[in-house]
Scaffold this motif. Structure first.
Motif, PDB file in Angstrom:
ATOM      1  N   ASP A   1       0.848  -1.184   0.000  1.00 40.47           N
ATOM      2  CA  ASP A   1       0.000   0.000   0.000  1.00 40.47           C
ATOM      3  C   ASP A   1       0.887   1.239   0.000  1.00 40.47           C
ATOM      4  O   ASP A   1       2.112   1.130   0.125  1.00 40.47           O
ATOM      5  CB  ASP A   1      -0.936  -0.037   1.220  1.00 40.47           C
ATOM      6  N   PRO A   2       0.303   2.446  -0.128  1.00 38.86           N
ATOM      7  CA  PRO A   2       1.131   3.655  -0.160  1.00 38.86           C
ATOM      8  C   PRO A   2       2.004   3.819   1.079  1.00 38.86           C
ATOM      9  O   PRO A   2       1.599   3.509   2.197  1.00 38.86           O
ATOM     10  CB  PRO A   2       0.091   4.777  -0.282  1.00 38.86           C
ATOM     11  N   SER A   3       3.180   4.354   0.850  1.00 37.34           N
ATOM     12  CA  SER A   3       4.169   4.497   1.914  1.00 37.34           C
ATOM     13  C   SER A   3       3.699   5.422   3.021  1.00 37.34           C
ATOM     14  O   SER A   3       4.031   5.216   4.196  1.00 37.34           O
ATOM     15  CB  SER A   3       5.483   5.017   1.324  1.00 37.34           C
ATOM     16  N   PHE A   4       2.893   6.460   2.686  1.00 34.70           N
ATOM     17  CA  PHE A   4       2.450   7.383   3.731  1.00 34.70           C
ATOM     18  C   PHE A   4       1.580   6.672   4.756  1.00 34.70           C
ATOM     19  O   PHE A   4       1.521   7.069   5.919  1.00 34.70           O
ATOM     20  CB  PHE A   4       1.680   8.572   3.127  1.00 34.70           C
ATOM     21  N   ALA A   5       0.906   5.596   4.343  1.00 31.71           N
ATOM     22  CA  ALA A   5       0.029   4.861   5.247  1.00 31.71           C
ATOM     23  C   ALA A   5       0.778   3.810   6.055  1.00 31.71           C
ATOM     24  O   ALA A   5       0.398   3.507   7.192  1.00 31.71           O
ATOM     25  CB  ALA A   5      -1.098   4.194   4.456  1.00 31.71           C
ATOM     26  N   LEU A   6       1.848   3.252   5.488  1.00 23.41           N
ATOM     27  CA  LEU A   6       2.487   2.095   6.108  1.00 23.41           C
ATOM     28  C   LEU A   6       3.781   2.410   6.858  1.00 23.41           C
ATOM     29  O   LEU A   6       4.031   1.838   7.919  1.00 23.41           O
ATOM     30  CB  LEU A   6       2.766   1.028   5.048  1.00 23.41           C
ATOM     31  N   LEU A   7       4.601   3.294   6.320  1.00 20.15           N
ATOM     32  CA  LEU A   7       5.887   3.549   6.974  1.00 20.15           C
ATOM     33  C   LEU A   7       5.741   4.046   8.414  1.00 20.15           C
ATOM     34  O   LEU A   7       6.494   3.604   9.299  1.00 20.15           O
ATOM     35  CB  LEU A   7       6.719   4.528   6.138  1.00 20.15           C
ATOM     36  N   PRO A   8       4.762   4.952   8.703  1.00 23.59           N
ATOM     37  CA  PRO A   8       4.628   5.384  10.098  1.00 23.59           C
ATOM     38  C   PRO A   8       4.239   4.258  11.048  1.00 23.59           C
ATOM     39  O   PRO A   8       4.419   4.381  12.262  1.00 23.59           O
ATOM     40  CB  PRO A   8       3.524   6.452  10.031  1.00 23.59           C
ATOM     41  N   ALA A   9       3.680   3.173  10.499  1.00 24.27           N
ATOM     42  CA  ALA A   9       3.208   2.078  11.346  1.00 24.27           C
ATOM     43  C   ALA A   9       4.281   1.025  11.615  1.00 24.27           C
ATOM     44  O   ALA A   9       4.021   0.036  12.301  1.00 24.27           O
ATOM     45  CB  ALA A   9       1.994   1.411  10.699  1.00 24.27           C
ATOM     46  N   THR A  10       5.493   1.226  11.087  1.00 21.86           N
ATOM     47  CA  THR A  10       6.544   0.214  11.242  1.00 21.86           C
ATOM     48  C   THR A  10       7.395   0.429  12.492  1.00 21.86           C
ATOM     49  O   THR A  10       8.293  -0.362  12.767  1.00 21.86           O
ATOM     50  CB  THR A  10       7.471   0.204  10.013  1.00 21.86           C
ATOM     51  N   GLY A  11       7.106   1.473  13.253  1.00 26.72           N
ATOM     52  CA  GLY A  11       7.994   1.848  14.357  1.00 26.72           C
ATOM     53  C   GLY A  11       7.980   0.911  15.552  1.00 26.72           C
ATOM     54  O   GLY A  11       8.982   0.802  16.258  1.00 26.72           O
ATOM     55  N   ASP A  12       6.867   0.215  15.800  1.00 32.13           N
ATOM     56  CA  ASP A  12       6.789  -0.583  17.021  1.00 32.13           C
ATOM     57  C   ASP A  12       7.014  -2.071  16.791  1.00 32.13           C
ATOM     58  O   ASP A  12       6.869  -2.884  17.722  1.00 32.13           O
ATOM     59  CB  ASP A  12       5.443  -0.369  17.721  1.00 32.13           C
ATOM     60  N   GLY A  13       7.358  -2.453  15.566  1.00 34.25           N
ATOM     61  CA  GLY A  13       7.694  -3.845  15.298  1.00 34.25           C
ATOM     62  C   GLY A  13       6.526  -4.751  14.975  1.00 34.25           C
ATOM     63  O   GLY A  13       6.728  -5.922  14.638  1.00 34.25           O
ATOM     64  N   ARG A  14       5.294  -4.233  15.047  1.00 31.79           N
ATOM     65  CA  ARG A  14       4.147  -5.091  14.726  1.00 31.79           C
ATOM     66  C   ARG A  14       4.035  -5.356  13.237  1.00 31.79           C
ATOM     67  O   ARG A  14       3.399  -6.326  12.810  1.00 31.79           O
ATOM     68  CB  ARG A  14       2.856  -4.478  15.276  1.00 31.79           C
ATOM     69  N   ILE A  15       4.618  -4.499  12.411  1.00 32.47           N
ATOM     70  CA  ILE A  15       4.815  -4.784  10.990  1.00 32.47           C
ATOM     71  C   ILE A  15       6.225  -4.349  10.617  1.00 32.47           C
ATOM     72  O   ILE A  15       6.810  -3.479  11.256  1.00 32.47           O
ATOM     73  CB  ILE A  15       3.775  -4.082  10.078  1.00 32.47           C
ATOM     74  N   ARG A  16       6.776  -4.979   9.580  1.00 31.81           N
ATOM     75  CA  ARG A  16       8.113  -4.638   9.112  1.00 31.81           C
ATOM     76  C   ARG A  16       8.070  -4.388   7.609  1.00 31.81           C
ATOM     77  O   ARG A  16       7.356  -5.087   6.868  1.00 31.81           O
ATOM     78  CB  ARG A  16       9.101  -5.775   9.399  1.00 31.81           C
ATOM     79  N   ALA A  17       8.829  -3.397   7.151  1.00 26.93           N
ATOM     80  CA  ALA A  17       8.895  -3.091   5.729  1.00 26.93           C
ATOM     81  C   ALA A  17       9.901  -4.014   5.048  1.00 26.93           C
ATOM     82  O   ALA A  17      11.032  -4.186   5.521  1.00 26.93           O
ATOM     83  CB  ALA A  17       9.295  -1.637   5.519  1.00 26.93           C
ATOM     84  N   LEU A  18       9.479  -4.610   3.933  1.00 28.75           N
ATOM     85  CA  LEU A  18      10.350  -5.498   3.155  1.00 28.75           C
ATOM     86  C   LEU A  18      10.976  -4.800   1.961  1.00 28.75           C
ATOM     87  O   LEU A  18      12.076  -5.151   1.536  1.00 28.75           O
ATOM     88  CB  LEU A  18       9.556  -6.711   2.668  1.00 28.75           C
ATOM     89  N   GLY A  19      10.271  -3.831   1.395  1.00 33.23           N
ATOM     90  CA  GLY A  19      10.788  -3.154   0.216  1.00 33.23           C
ATOM     91  C   GLY A  19       9.881  -2.029  -0.211  1.00 33.23           C
ATOM     92  O   GLY A  19       8.673  -2.039   0.059  1.00 33.23           O
ATOM     93  N   ILE A  20      10.455  -1.043  -0.888  1.00 36.98           N
ATOM     94  CA  ILE A  20       9.702   0.090  -1.407  1.00 36.98           C
ATOM     95  C   ILE A  20       9.796   0.071  -2.931  1.00 36.98           C
ATOM     96  O   ILE A  20      10.860  -0.217  -3.495  1.00 36.98           O
ATOM     97  CB  ILE A  20      10.216   1.420  -0.812  1.00 36.98           C
ATOM     98  N   ALA A  21       8.678   0.329  -3.597  1.00 37.60           N
ATOM     99  CA  ALA A  21       8.581   0.136  -5.053  1.00 37.60           C
ATOM    100  C   ALA A  21       9.021   1.375  -5.820  1.00 37.60           C
ATOM    101  O   ALA A  21       8.284   1.939  -6.624  1.00 37.60           O
ATOM    102  CB  ALA A  21       7.157  -0.255  -5.429  1.00 37.60           C
ATOM    103  N   THR A  22      10.252   1.826  -5.565  1.00 31.39           N
ATOM    104  CA  THR A  22      10.819   2.993  -6.216  1.00 31.39           C
ATOM    105  C   THR A  22      12.149   2.637  -6.860  1.00 31.39           C
ATOM    106  O   THR A  22      12.730   1.587  -6.576  1.00 31.39           O
ATOM    107  CB  THR A  22      11.036   4.125  -5.196  1.00 31.39           C
ATOM    108  N   ALA A  23      12.645   3.538  -7.714  1.00 38.11           N
ATOM    109  CA  ALA A  23      13.930   3.299  -8.361  1.00 38.11           C
ATOM    110  C   ALA A  23      15.080   3.439  -7.368  1.00 38.11           C
ATOM    111  O   ALA A  23      16.097   2.744  -7.463  1.00 38.11           O
ATOM    112  CB  ALA A  23      14.128   4.273  -9.517  1.00 38.11           C
ATOM    113  N   GLU A  24      14.938   4.362  -6.398  1.00 40.05           N
ATOM    114  CA  GLU A  24      15.971   4.594  -5.402  1.00 40.05           C
ATOM    115  C   GLU A  24      15.350   4.567  -4.014  1.00 40.05           C
ATOM    116  O   GLU A  24      14.149   4.749  -3.850  1.00 40.05           O
ATOM    117  CB  GLU A  24      16.649   5.957  -5.642  1.00 40.05           C
ATOM    118  N   ARG A  25      16.172   4.361  -2.997  1.00 40.86           N
ATOM    119  CA  ARG A  25      15.669   4.370  -1.630  1.00 40.86           C
ATOM    120  C   ARG A  25      15.110   5.740  -1.258  1.00 40.86           C
ATOM    121  O   ARG A  25      15.579   6.775  -1.731  1.00 40.86           O
ATOM    122  CB  ARG A  25      16.783   3.985  -0.654  1.00 40.86           C
ATOM    123  N   SER A  26      14.094   5.726  -0.396  1.00 37.26           N
ATOM    124  CA  SER A  26      13.489   6.966   0.062  1.00 37.26           C
ATOM    125  C   SER A  26      14.325   7.571   1.180  1.00 37.26           C
ATOM    126  O   SER A  26      14.782   6.856   2.081  1.00 37.26           O
ATOM    127  CB  SER A  26      12.068   6.704   0.567  1.00 37.26           C
TER     128      SER A  26
END
Length: 326
Positions: free
Chosen positions: A207-232
């Motif tokens: 899903d969009p990064s604005f919705a998911l990245l803020p939710a990765t801080g407490d470890g209940r979800i983890r980011a595997l990859g971002i669908a961009t040409a370069e890292r954010s």
């Protein structure tokens, strides 16, 4: 209201008060009666924040009275149908997203043609997609997820925030590219999908990064990859999907404004110029970027070409997997 919704609501309010003094329009529009900005998504989402920014600018720069109406339901179809049925006089606008362009490809009830039956006014912002995994799963990399899902596909499911969302198509492409057969479960929005992901009843979500990245801080979800040409720069530790093992896997959600077919060209152009001006303002740019949203400034013709390319890409992808509208 959860933390992400509070942030976006704050952004919507903050964006509105940054406007310049009113520049009153000439002629009948936008005077006479309020302009309805219909958002087919609930309050608190990025669509809603951008709809409220549009309404604020119509009021503050054009001297109009503008109100946002959240007409939700049917994966965006309810609000979109209301705009399709409205008179083409500039007093009803649609503030929506990627879904609008591909809705007829994924929903049985969507019988309109977005390129024929709506007038595009502007694209306003875009956001890259990110893939996340439930923190209850031990896998840490995309390669580990793919191997585990191939071995035991019934142990896995993808949460889909909405039919026809950018994340929905990105998930279809993920399954196609990797050869996995992970079931997809559709939710009514990102928040309930996230809730199940955090609880472990769903395992994956794109899903969009604005919705998911803020939710990765407490470890209940983890980011595997971002669908961009370069890292954010806002998530430098999250690899691109290419780095994670899927070359040229790039997806984004985007947001725009439409009017009913037949709306006078000068009205469409006026809104386009207004939003281009807005999306160039440094304060707006910084506030959107803090929410992992990238402002977009395009002419109407540039947006038409962009949407045509998006529809072509989606059509080809859905045909390749023999997708049947639901």
């Amino acid at each position: 209201m959860n933390r992400r919704q509070m942030i976006l609501a704050s952004a919507a309010g903050g964006l509105g008060v940054l406007a310049a003094p009113a520049i009153h329009a000439q002629g009948a529009w936008p005077h006479g009666r309020p302009i309805r900005v219909i958002c087919p998504w609930p309050p608190g989402a990025a669509n809603d924040a951008l709809a409220r920014l549009l309404a604020a600018r119509l009021q503050e720069k054009l001297g109009a009275t503008a109100v946002v109406e959240n007409r939700t339901g049917g994966a965006g179809l309810v609000g979109t149908t209301a705009v399709l049925a409205a008179p083409p006089d500039g007093f009803t606008l649609l503030a929506s997203a990627f879904n609008t362009a591909v809705m007829p490809l994924v929903l049985k009830g969507a019988t309109f043609d977005p390129q024929r039956d709506l007038e595009v006014m502007a694209r306003t912002a875009q956001a890259p997609l990110v893939m996340v995994i439930s923190g209850q799963r031990p896998q840490r990399t995309l390669a580990e997820v793919i191997a585990a899902a191939k071995a035991r596909p019934r142990d896995w499911s993808f949460a889909i925030s909405s039919l026809g969302s950018a994340g929905h198509l990105a998930t279809i492409e993920f399954n196609r590219r990797t050869g996995v057969e992970i079931d997809m479960v559709t939710y009514r929005g990102t928040q309930p999908a996230l809730t199940d992901l955090m609880g472990g009843s769903a395992q994956l979500l794109i899903d969009p990064s604005f919705a998911l990245l803020p939710a990765t801080g407490d470890g209940r979800i983890r980011a595997l990859g971002i669908a961009t040409a370069e890292r954010s720069s806002l998530a430098p530790d999250v690899p691109t999907m290419a780095e994670a093992g899927l070359p040229n896997y790039r997806f984004q959600s985007w947001y725009g404004v439409w009017s009913p077919k037949g709306t006078p060209a000068e009205i469409n152009q006026r809104v386009n110029a207004l939003m281009q001006e807005t999306m160039r303002e440094p304060a707006i740019v910084e506030r959107l970027k803090s929410q992992v949203l990238e402002p977009v400034t395009e002419s109407i013709e540039e947006t038409r070409r962009f949407i045509a390319a998006e529809i072509s890409r989606a059509t080809e992808l859905l045909r390749s997997v023999n997708y049947q509208p639901e």
